[in-house]
Design an enzyme around this catalytic site. Structure first.
Site, PDB file in Angstrom:
ATOM      1  N   SER A  27       0.813  -1.214   0.000  1.00 53.72           N
ATOM      2  CA  SER A  27       0.000   0.000   0.000  1.00 53.72           C
ATOM      3  C   SER A  27       0.851   1.270   0.000  1.00 53.72           C
ATOM      4  O   SER A  27       0.703   2.128  -0.872  1.00 53.72           O
ATOM      5  CB  SER A  27      -0.926  -0.015   1.221  1.00 53.72           C
ATOM      6  N   HIS A 108       7.455   4.464   9.682  1.00 53.88           N
ATOM      7  CA  HIS A 108       6.986   4.231  11.050  1.00 53.88           C
ATOM      8  C   HIS A 108       8.218   3.891  11.872  1.00 53.88           C
ATOM      9  O   HIS A 108       9.112   3.173  11.415  1.00 53.88           O
ATOM     10  CB  HIS A 108       5.981   3.073  11.057  1.00 53.88           C
ATOM     11  N   SER A 252     -28.240  17.181  15.355  1.00 51.28           N
ATOM     12  CA  SER A 252     -29.426  17.752  16.009  1.00 51.28           C
ATOM     13  C   SER A 252     -29.105  18.173  17.438  1.00 51.28           C
ATOM     14  O   SER A 252     -28.139  17.702  18.049  1.00 51.28           O
ATOM     15  CB  SER A 252     -30.554  16.730  16.028  1.00 51.28           C
TER      16      SER A 252
END
Length: 343
Positions: A27, A108, A252
């Site tokens: 990837s 990483h 909401s």
């Protein structure tokens, strides 16, 4: 004051003067290689003989060499392999080819932070860590944008390590979005913690707990799936775009009020205490030791957990519902390369 670097702040001439060997073409590997090549950097991909990805990489227009040959060829050697595979590849194919003045690069900091790889003192050691999966690194680049990234310098033998790291980040598109400085230790520890406590472990455990609670109470599993999993993307997208305040503005009043009064009942002080325990296990190396031990024993424990989780009711319900819904599948992944970092 935190400094964010952008394209205009970065001189790419030093990285463009180097030959970059990307080890692994999963990837991240394929995305970095293609973006660098499109940006005018001389690139090759290093793969093992017989790799299933070899022909795919060549068909994408990439130069491919056997791993040790790539390490010999490259001035900048980028380790884009699975964390547990890097030590073995380093010892067998990279170490003897890591001559004075070269750069050893990571996306990483795991293997440097936990001393699984100890480079010689006469090479640069730096990191560029895109904050997104490889297919996003590639698709956003093609769209003339990019994924933000972190960079860090562990060893600066040449004096040019920061310039090289920033130039590399720019060439893969990160400078279009923003590049932030960190350290190998900070990136590794926060990345592992974020994955375990929030992004993956915490999130999936929370989703499953909510789903199970509703189903146990007698509600339809399909409705529970919608409420606890399907709508999660909407909330996360709103937070990513404008923070929690923007998300709360968009929902909401009922949902916002429930957020304030019920969220702290779920994620209370005891949860944060256990998060602290997870972080301590990461910092003291316990997690790394356990993970490496599992993978060195064939990954059987991981496979067993993976198989068990795949059989959870939420997966069966979700697969069935997704098959019934019309879902926008654009940018869902990369069609040409497997998500694993093939070596």
């Amino acid at each position: 004051m935190v400094k964010m670097y952008y394209d205009g702040d970065i001189d790419e001439s030093k990285i463009k003067s180097k030959k970059v060997a990307i080890l692994g073409c999963g990837s991240q590997g394929h995305a970095h290689a293609l973006n660098l090549q499109d940006s005018g950097v001389e690139v090759c991909v290093g793969l093992r003989e017989g790799s299933k990805t070899w022909k795919k990489a060549e068909s994408a227009g990439l130069k491919v060499l056997e791993t040790s040959q790539a390490a010999t060829w490259g001035d900048v050697i980028v380790m884009l392999l699975p964390d547990t595979a890097q030590k073995d590849i380093y010892e067998k194919s990279v170490k003897s080819n890591l001559t004075t003045g070269k750069s050893l690069v990571f996306a990483h900091g795991f293997n440097i932070r936990f001393d699984r790889i100890v480079p010689p003192s006469d090479v640069d050691v730096w990191m560029v860590a895109p904050k997104g999966p490889g297919h996003r690194v590639r698709t956003t680049f093609v769209q003339d944008f990019g994924v933000p990234a972190l960079f860090a310098v562990e060893q600066n033998a040449s004096g040019d390590a920061q310039d090289l790291a920033l130039g590399y980040a720019k060439m893969i598109g990160a400078g279009r979005a923003g590049i932030l400085e960190t350290t190998f230790t900070e990136e590794t520890e926060t990345d592992l913690f974020g994955e375990q406590a929030v992004l993956c472990g915490g999130c999936t455990a929370l989703v499953k707990a909510g789903f199970e609670t509703l189903v146990k109470a007698g509600y339809q599993p399909e409705v529970a799936y919608f409420e606890c999993l399907h709508e999660l993307k909407l909330i996360v997208d709103l937070m990513a775009e404008g923070g929690m305040a923007a998300m709360r503005y968009s929902i909401s009043d009922t949902a916002e009020y429930g957020d304030y009064i019920s969220g702290p009942r779920i994620i209370d002080a005891s949860v944060k205490e256990r998060m602290g325990e997870v972080l301590e296990d990461i910092k003291n190396g316990n997690f790394a030791k356990k993970f490496v031990s599992v993978m060195e024993n064939g990954g059987e424990k991981l496979k067993a957990i993976r198989e068990k989780e795949a059989k959870h009711q939420i997966e069966e319900v979700g697969e069935r519902l997704r098959g019934m819904m019309r879902i926008d599948k654009k940018d869902s992944g990369d069609d040409n390369f497997n998500a694993s970092a093939d070596s």
